[in-house]
Design a protein around this motif. Structure first.
Motif, short mmCIF file in Angstrom:
data_model
loop_
_atom_site.label_atom_id
_atom_site.label_comp_id
_atom_site.label_asym_id
_atom_site.label_seq_id
_atom_site.Cartn_x
_atom_site.Cartn_y
_atom_site.Cartn_z
N VAL A 1 0.87 -1.17 0.00
CA VAL A 1 0.00 0.00 0.00
C VAL A 1 0.91 1.22 0.00
CG1 VAL A 1 -1.81 1.25 1.20
CG2 VAL A 1 -1.80 -1.25 1.25
N CYS A 2 0.68 2.12 -0.94
CA CYS A 2 1.54 3.29 -1.11
C CYS A 2 0.72 4.57 -0.99
CB CYS A 2 2.22 3.23 -2.46
SG CYS A 2 3.29 4.64 -2.78
N CYS A 3 1.17 5.46 -0.14
CA CYS A 3 0.56 6.78 0.00
C CYS A 3 1.57 7.82 -0.49
CB CYS A 3 0.21 7.07 1.45
SG CYS A 3 -0.45 8.73 1.73
N VAL A 4 1.15 8.63 -1.46
CA VAL A 4 2.00 9.68 -2.01
C VAL A 4 1.44 11.02 -1.59
CG1 VAL A 4 2.65 10.82 -4.18
CG2 VAL A 4 2.83 8.36 -3.98
N ARG A 5 2.33 11.92 -1.15
CA ARG A 5 1.94 13.30 -0.82
C ARG A 5 2.82 14.25 -1.61
NH1 ARG A 5 -1.18 14.66 3.52
NH2 ARG A 5 0.13 16.41 3.99
N VAL A 6 2.18 15.14 -2.34
CA VAL A 6 2.87 16.10 -3.20
C VAL A 6 2.19 17.46 -3.04
CG1 VAL A 6 3.58 14.33 -4.87
CG2 VAL A 6 1.42 15.54 -5.19
N PRO A 7 2.80 18.53 -3.54
CA PRO A 7 2.13 19.83 -3.51
C PRO A 7 0.82 19.77 -4.31
CG PRO A 7 4.45 20.11 -4.00
CD PRO A 7 4.17 18.64 -4.07
N SER A 8 -0.19 20.44 -3.83
CA SER A 8 -1.48 20.46 -4.52
C SER A 8 -1.35 21.14 -5.88
CB SER A 8 -2.51 21.22 -3.69
OG SER A 8 -3.72 21.36 -4.41
N LEU B 1 5.08 -4.17 -9.19
CA LEU B 1 6.08 -3.35 -8.51
C LEU B 1 6.77 -2.40 -9.49
CD1 LEU B 1 7.56 -5.99 -6.05
CD2 LEU B 1 5.83 -4.23 -5.59
N ILE B 2 6.96 -2.85 -10.71
CA ILE B 2 7.50 -1.96 -11.74
C ILE B 2 6.53 -0.81 -12.00
CG2 ILE B 2 8.09 -1.81 -14.20
CD1 ILE B 2 9.27 -4.68 -13.89
N ALA B 3 5.23 -1.13 -12.06
CA ALA B 3 4.21 -0.09 -12.24
C ALA B 3 4.22 0.89 -11.07
CB ALA B 3 2.83 -0.72 -12.41
N LEU B 4 4.40 0.40 -9.86
CA LEU B 4 4.50 1.27 -8.68
C LEU B 4 5.68 2.22 -8.84
CD1 LEU B 4 4.05 2.26 -5.76
CD2 LEU B 4 5.22 0.18 -4.99
N GLY B 5 6.83 1.70 -9.22
CA GLY B 5 8.02 2.53 -9.43
C GLY B 5 7.80 3.58 -10.50
N GLU B 6 7.12 3.20 -11.57
CA GLU B 6 6.84 4.16 -12.64
C GLU B 6 5.90 5.26 -12.16
OE1 GLU B 6 5.45 1.50 -15.69
OE2 GLU B 6 7.50 1.06 -16.37
N TRP B 7 4.91 4.91 -11.33
CA TRP B 7 4.00 5.92 -10.78
C TRP B 7 4.77 6.89 -9.90
CZ3 TRP B 7 1.19 5.66 -5.69
CH2 TRP B 7 0.33 6.74 -5.53
N LEU B 8 5.62 6.36 -9.02
CA LEU B 8 6.39 7.22 -8.12
C LEU B 8 7.30 8.17 -8.91
CD1 LEU B 8 7.35 4.67 -5.32
CD2 LEU B 8 5.52 6.38 -5.29
N ALA B 9 7.96 7.65 -9.93
CA ALA B 9 8.81 8.49 -10.77
C ALA B 9 7.96 9.53 -11.51
CB ALA B 9 9.59 7.64 -11.76
N GLY B 10 6.80 9.12 -11.97
CA GLY B 10 5.93 10.02 -12.73
C GLY B 10 5.41 11.21 -11.94
N VAL B 11 5.21 11.01 -10.63
CA VAL B 11 4.75 12.13 -9.80
C VAL B 11 5.92 12.85 -9.13
CG1 VAL B 11 2.42 11.26 -9.43
CG2 VAL B 11 4.21 10.65 -7.80
N GLY B 12 7.15 12.42 -9.45
CA GLY B 12 8.34 13.12 -8.98
C GLY B 12 8.72 12.87 -7.54
#
Length: 83
Positions: free
Chosen positions: A26-33, A54-65
């Protein structure tokens, strides 16, 4: 004895927290609004622990910076030399 460090408070702009289980992460991402209001935006996603997911998770994290990831797990994880 605890010693004081010279660390400064730091606010990590783009951060993710992972709760790792045997079958899912389970991954929670927090970024500027995106509204520019100075507030934070948050999204939680769940991924199976299969390689493709897990590759998709890594791509999502990279995509949102995301620049920092923290992890919590209840099982033992062993780091092997050379890994």
């Amino acid at each position: 004895m605890l010693e004081e460090t010279r660390d400064r408070d730091e606010i990590v702009e783009r951060v993710a927290a992972l709760d790792i289980g045997k079958a899912e992460v389970v991954c929670c991402v927090r970024v500027p609004s995106p509204s520019g209001s100075g507030r934070r935006a948050q999204e939680v996603r769940t991924y199976p622990t299969m390689t493709r997911s897990l590759i998709a998770l890594g791509e999502w994290l990279a995509g949102v910076g995301v620049t920092r990831v923290v992890m919590e797990a209840t099982s033992e994880y062993v780091r092997h030399e050379g890994a």
